[in-house]
Design an enzyme around this catalytic site. Structure first.
Site, short mmCIF file in Angstrom:
data_model
loop_
_atom_site.label_atom_id
_atom_site.label_comp_id
_atom_site.label_asym_id
_atom_site.label_seq_id
_atom_site.Cartn_x
_atom_site.Cartn_y
_atom_site.Cartn_z
N GLY A 117 0.83 -1.21 0.00
CA GLY A 117 0.00 0.00 0.00
C GLY A 117 0.87 1.25 0.00
N GLN B 7 -2.31 6.82 1.68
CA GLN B 7 -2.14 7.99 2.54
C GLN B 7 -0.90 7.86 3.43
OE1 GLN B 7 -4.70 8.42 5.87
NE2 GLN B 7 -4.37 10.62 6.07
N TYR C 153 -15.27 -1.55 9.72
CA TYR C 153 -13.86 -1.16 9.87
C TYR C 153 -13.35 -1.53 11.27
CZ TYR C 153 -9.92 2.21 9.92
OH TYR C 153 -8.70 2.83 10.01
N1 SER Z 1 -8.89 7.71 9.87
C1 SER Z 1 -9.67 6.53 10.06
C2 SER Z 1 -11.04 6.71 9.56
O1 SER Z 1 -11.60 7.75 9.70
C3 SER Z 1 -9.70 6.13 11.50
O2 SER Z 1 -8.61 5.34 11.79
O3 SER Z 1 -11.62 5.80 9.07
#
Ligand code: SER
Length: 319
Positions: free
Chosen positions: A8, A12, A142
């Site tokens: 990756g 970011q 997530y």
């Molecule tokens: N930056 C991430 C998100 O907003 C959180 O770890 O999904």
């Protein structure tokens, strides 16, 4: 000397981590695994690069063998809001890629870093000074993949001595590569709007506090943890780390010191608001400080000053 594979590397975190680790370990000792553009200028000339779909274990294993890799940074991810809209993708990338990396790390005796997140906590986690070891019942895809990732990474360490390590990242703010589909992305997007002189529509309400961190500190966290003395580590997967906690009003006020006419209005995204409301306000990261010397360098004001100076240079050179 370490031989590092970054999975990756155009994302970011990866786009900046690859530059930093190459400056430490040498260009040829860091292999950039990429899945998709954007490719920064000079990406293919800077050092070895190889296309890797982290959902294909053979592609990871082939790269590890070919370059004699001993350390993997697994940065393949689908962020929180996108994963809620496409749970299958969130699951496949969050869990599938990690399981592949774990198996390769076990079979080829590699160290493995995988980011966890503030998303690994949920609505019944203590919100303020969230302890290192506490209730983790996240309500997002997530977050569920992050908790699973933490547990299974500890399992691989306990059962097969795989050198797995991880931090729970807060929202990461950077001026290089934009995040995409995260709940904390607003804290990056606001800077682009301010520097361009445009109105910013904030997707989460005033009073919504979340942990945040400037990217240089995030890079330090990953590198220091991977270099840390294993005998000092009581925890592994995953450490609370934070650098600052703010709500949109605090960030707006910090930016207005540089752009007094900058305007922010609220246009609440119900999905992002619900996710943010389920996450902590502020983590307690004392275990990371004690066990491997974690120490951030950027607070809200210092980060704001640097973001504005870097972004204004970057955006004006493009104009
Ligand atoms: N930056 C991430 C998100 O907003 C959180 O770890 O999904």
């Amino acid at each position: 000397m370490k031989k590092i594979l970054i999975i990756g590397s155009t994302g970011q975190i990866g786009s900046e981590l690859s530059v930093r680790v190459r400056s430490i370990y040498g260009d040829n000792n860091v292999v950039c695994g990429y899945y998709a553009p954007p490719f920064p200028e000079g990406f293919f000339e800077a050092g070895p690069a190889i296309k890797i779909d982290a959902q294909q274990i053979k592609q990871i294993a082939d790269a590890v063998r070919k370059y004699d890799i001993d350390t993997i940074y697994n940065l393949a991810a689908i962020l929180s809001a996108t994963a809620e809209k496409n749970p299958k993708l969130g699951w496949d990338v969050g869990v599938g890629s990690l399981m592949n990396c774990l198996d390769v790390a076990r079979d080829y005796k590699c160290g493995l870093f995988t980011p966890s997140s503030i998303g690994a906590f949920g609505p019944n986690t203590p919100k303020d000074n969230t302890p290192q070891d506490t209730i983790q019942r996240p309500t997002t895809v997530y977050g569920i993949t992050k908790v699973l990732g933490e547990l299974v990474s500890d399992y691989y360490f306990e059962h097969w001595q795989v050198n797995t390590r991880s931090v729970r990242f807060p929202g990461l703010i950077s001026n290089v590569t934009l995040p995409g589909g995260g709940t904390t992305d607003y804290a990056v997007e606001i800077f682009y709007k301010a520097v361009k002189g445009e109105v910013f529509e904030c997707p989460v309400k005033a009073g919504t506090f979340m942990d945040m961190m400037y990217m240089p500190d995030a890079l330090d966290a990953m590198i220091h943890l991977m270099e840390a003395n294993p005998e000092k580590l009581i925890h592994r997967n995953s450490f609370n780390v934070t650098a600052m906690s703010f709500d949109p009003e605090m960030l707006y006020a910090a930016i207005k010191k540089y752009y007094p006419n900058f305007k922010m209005v609220y246009n609440i995204d119900p999905l992002k608001q619900a996710i943010a409301d389920s996450w902590p306000n502020k983590l307690d990261d004392s275990c990371a400080r004690k066990e491997w010397g974690w120490q951030p360098h950027y607070d809200l004001d210092k980060m704001t000053a640097d973001m504005i100076s870097k972004l204004s240079g970057k955006l004006s050179s493009r104009a």
